[in-house]
Design a protein around this motif. Structure first.
Motif, PDB file in Angstrom:
ATOM      1  N   ARG A   1       6.833   1.236  10.045  1.00  0.00           N
ATOM      2  CA  ARG A   1       7.466   1.102   8.729  1.00  0.00           C
ATOM      3  C   ARG A   1       8.007   2.447   8.239  1.00  0.00           C
ATOM      4  N   CYS A   2       7.182   3.493   8.403  1.00  0.00           N
ATOM      5  CA  CYS A   2       7.579   4.808   7.913  1.00  0.00           C
ATOM      6  C   CYS A   2       8.731   5.390   8.744  1.00  0.00           C
ATOM      7  N   ALA A   3       8.761   5.030  10.037  1.00  0.00           N
ATOM      8  CA  ALA A   3       9.841   5.529  10.891  1.00  0.00           C
ATOM      9  C   ALA A   3      11.154   4.855  10.519  1.00  0.00           C
TER      10      ALA A   3
ATOM     11  N   ALA B   1       0.828  -1.206   0.000  1.00  0.00           N
ATOM     12  CA  ALA B   1       0.000   0.000   0.000  1.00  0.00           C
ATOM     13  C   ALA B   1       0.862   1.256   0.000  1.00  0.00           C
ATOM     14  N   LEU B   2       1.941   1.229   0.762  1.00  0.00           N
ATOM     15  CA  LEU B   2       2.828   2.399   0.812  1.00  0.00           C
ATOM     16  C   LEU B   2       3.473   2.620  -0.561  1.00  0.00           C
TER      17      LEU B   2
ATOM     18  N   ALA C   1      -5.427   6.805   5.222  1.00  0.00           N
ATOM     19  CA  ALA C   1      -5.649   6.361   3.850  1.00  0.00           C
ATOM     20  C   ALA C   1      -4.965   5.022   3.604  1.00  0.00           C
ATOM     21  N   ILE C   2      -3.780   4.850   4.191  1.00  0.00           N
ATOM     22  CA  ILE C   2      -3.049   3.587   4.015  1.00  0.00           C
ATOM     23  C   ILE C   2      -3.764   2.469   4.782  1.00  0.00           C
ATOM     24  N   VAL C   3      -4.253   2.809   5.990  1.00  0.00           N
ATOM     25  CA  VAL C   3      -5.011   1.803   6.764  1.00  0.00           C
ATOM     26  C   VAL C   3      -6.162   1.295   5.906  1.00  0.00           C
TER      27      VAL C   3
END
Ligand SMILES: [Zn+2]
Lengths: 112, 502
Positions: free
Chosen positions: B498-500, B452-453, B473-475
């Motif tokens: 993940r983003c961190a 999704a990312l 939105a990703i959720v």
């Protein structure tokens, strides 16, 4: 036992039961009583009631009216099923039966 | 037959008259045996297989009172806030009609076992109306007549009648109100609410099956009208054969409109018994009422008086269960609901379902929310009552527990409930069969998150730059990929982790 209130008829002074009362009771008991019989029975019943009324004369105020001669109260039975009659036994004394039921003449004007 | 033209409009009746009601409710007790003999009382047996010399009135047979019948009568009296007689007797009610083989009915006349009580009934708007109780007395039920010949089983035109005495002698309690005045337009509603409250009460006492459809609870409605300036009650009619709560309401309303039309044209009301007819929702004339003395009541010589000791009465008082209105108050407090919220539950028919769901292990909040929201929608869609939905409280409770354990999401839970409603079995079977378990395997979720990312790099960038809100939105995308089978909270955590990292 309570008697019906006098309802007209040819009640004379001092009578315990009037001709009208007898007619009313006869109707309730589904008895076909003729006009002559009404006079006859009213007189006879009056004699009986007057005789019974003499019992009341000995009752003092401190004696409550008695409906049961035996001094018992609270006679109960356990809620336990006992055998019933069979359908044949139940109907064996009936003058007429049909489809497992007691058969009776039609009933006029008295829907319950 | 009364045609519509013979009825006064309801509003006009209320403009001109005040209704007065008197309700007589007969309830068959659920004792094992009849009131005065040991015959069984099971409903629906083959005709005349539940009789004995006593209930057939054969010569020489002597009745003995059923102890549980007396206990039930006293408990009903106590629950109706009545005084209990220190001493009372049975009486013979004499009449000629073959539904009692003895030619009399054993009843109570001027010495009822319980008298002078009241019952508070809840009306639809939440207000309480107090109905005064005149008396509750003991008697026995009659046999059943079948009229042969004539039309539709009625006496008129019948050639003969057939009698089944299985029911003759079954214990009955007759509960009689004092005249109910001051209801105005709510007379029909008060009548229904009273019978309904009484039914709930008798059920809570466990003294009767209270099945109106089977005749174990029957209501006779006395209705009369008074002109606004009158000081005495008008002549009343007594409507019998009112076999449902809805019919009680309709019968009262119909009689008000029928009597209003007669009185308005200068006519007078005949004191009579009328019969309610379900199909036409109207009443028809029965017999002219005999006055009380025509039954020639006298004390039953074969049964000794009843003198309940005060100790016994108090022992029976101690057996009274939590009464329906006490229970309602407790539930309302426990569930922290307003009067209005609670009433909505009751009116929606959800109360007992929620209680049963809670009893089966679900928290009250969750149970309530399912029944009043999703399941009410489902019931409305199908056009059925909530209780008629093919889902048991136990199955719903299982679904709620699975959510609490993290094994179902709300979205998945709805699919499971849909499965239950579709008759697919137990929740656990449906989860297995439809593959609805929550994806709790982080590696599977991470794959979906990464995907999704990668698909929405601009949003991914926003999250990385600290706009955490964009994660929603990703959720949503991940939930879509996992067909709702993921725990949204866990998905969010994984996205942020993940983003961190990156
Ligand atoms: Zn019997």
């Amino acid at each position: 036992m309570s008697l019906p209130t006098p309802s007209g008829g040819s009640a004379s002074e001092g009578r315990a039961i009037s001709r009208g009362d007898v007619a009313h009771l006869a109707k309730l008991a589904r008895l076909a009583v003729t006009e002559d019989e009404l006079d006859l029975f009213a007189g006879q019943l009056d004699v009986i009631l007057q005789s019974v009324a003499t019992v009341g004369e000995v009752a003092a105020d401190d004696i409550p009216p008695t409906s049961h001669a035996v001094p018992l109260t609270n006679v109960f039975r356990e809620d336990v099923v006992r055998p019933c009659l069979t359908q044949e036994q139940a109907l064996s004394g009936a003058p007429a039966a049909e489809d497992g039921r007691f058969r009776v003449p039609r009933i006029l004007g008295e829907e319950q | 037959m009364t045609s519509v033209a013979d009825l006064m409009a309801y509003d006009e009746v209320l403009d001109r008259f005040d209704p007065v009601l008197g309700l007589e409710v007969h309830t068959e007790l659920n004792t094992q045996t009849k009131m005065f003999c040991g015959c069984t009382t099971t409903f629906g047996a083959e005709q005349n297989t539940q009789t004995c010399p006593i209930c057939l009135g054969l010569p020489g047979a002597l009745p003995v009172v059923n102890a549980v019948g007396i206990e039930s009568a006293i408990r009903i009296g106590l629950a109706l806030n009545c005084e209990i007689a220190q001493w009372c007797r049975f009486a013979r009610k004499n009449y000629f009609y073959p539904d009692m083989p003895k030619n009399f009915q054993t009843s109570q006349y001027d010495e009822p076992i319980a008298f002078n009580g009241w019952l508070d009934v809840l009306l639809d708007d939440g207000s309480v109306f107090r109905v005064e109780i005149e008396r509750a007395h003991m008697e026995e039920d009659t046999g059943k007549s079948l009229h042969v010949g004539g039309s539709a089983g009625r006496i008129h035109g019948a050639e003969y009648s057939l009698l089944d005495y299985n029911r003759a002698g079954v214990p009955l309690i007759e509960i009689v109100t004092k005249p109910i005045t001051g209801t105005g337009e709510r007379a029909p509603e008060v009548a229904r609410a009273y019978v309904s409250a009484l039914r709930d009460l008798l059920r809570a006492l466990n003294v009767s099956d209270v099945r109106m459809d089977q005749g174990s609870l029957r209501c006779d409605a006395n209705v009369s009208l008074m002109t606004k300036d009158a000081t005495e009650f008008g002549t009343r009619t007594e409507t019998k054969n009112v076999n449902s709560l809805r019919s009680v309401e309709r019968a009262v309303r119909f009689e008000m409109c029928r009597q209003g039309a007669i009185l308005a044209t200068g006519g007078s009301i005949l004191q009579e018994t009328r019969h309610y007819e379900e199909v036409s929702q109207s009443t028809r004339s029965g017999r002219i009422k005999e006055t009380a003395e025509d039954y020639r009541y006298f004390p039953e010589p074969d049964l000794v008086p009843i003198a309940p000791s005060r100790e016994w009465v108090e022992q029976l008082r101690a057996t009274l269960p939590e009464l329906p209105w006490e229970r309602n108050n407790r539930l309302k407090a426990d569930w922290n609901l307003s009067d209005e919220e609670f009433r909505d539950l009751v009116n929606a028919g959800a109360l007992e379902l929620i209680v049963a769901t809670v009893d089966a292990g679900a928290p009250a909040d969750e149970a309530r929310s399912w029944w009043v929201a999703y399941l009410t929608q489902q019931a409305n869609t199908r056009g059925v009552e909530l209780a008629e939905l093919p889902i048991t409280p136990a199955r719903l409770a299982r679904v709620i527990v699975l959510i609490a354990e993290g094994k179902l999401t709300t979205t998945l839970a709805r699919q499971v409930v849909d499965g239950v409603l579709a008759g697919e079995g137990e929740p656990d079977e449906i989860i297995a069969a439809r593959g609805l378990a929550v994806v709790s395997d982080d590696s599977a979720l991470l794959a979906a998150v990464d995907e999704a990312l990668a698909e929405q790099p601009d949003i991914a960038e926003k999250i990385r730059s600290g706009k955490v809100a964009a994660a929603g939105a990703i959720v949503g995308a991940v939930m879509k990929k996992t067909k709702g089978q993921a725990d949204a909270k866990r998905v969010r955590e994984l996205i942020l982790e993940r983003c961190a990292e990156q």
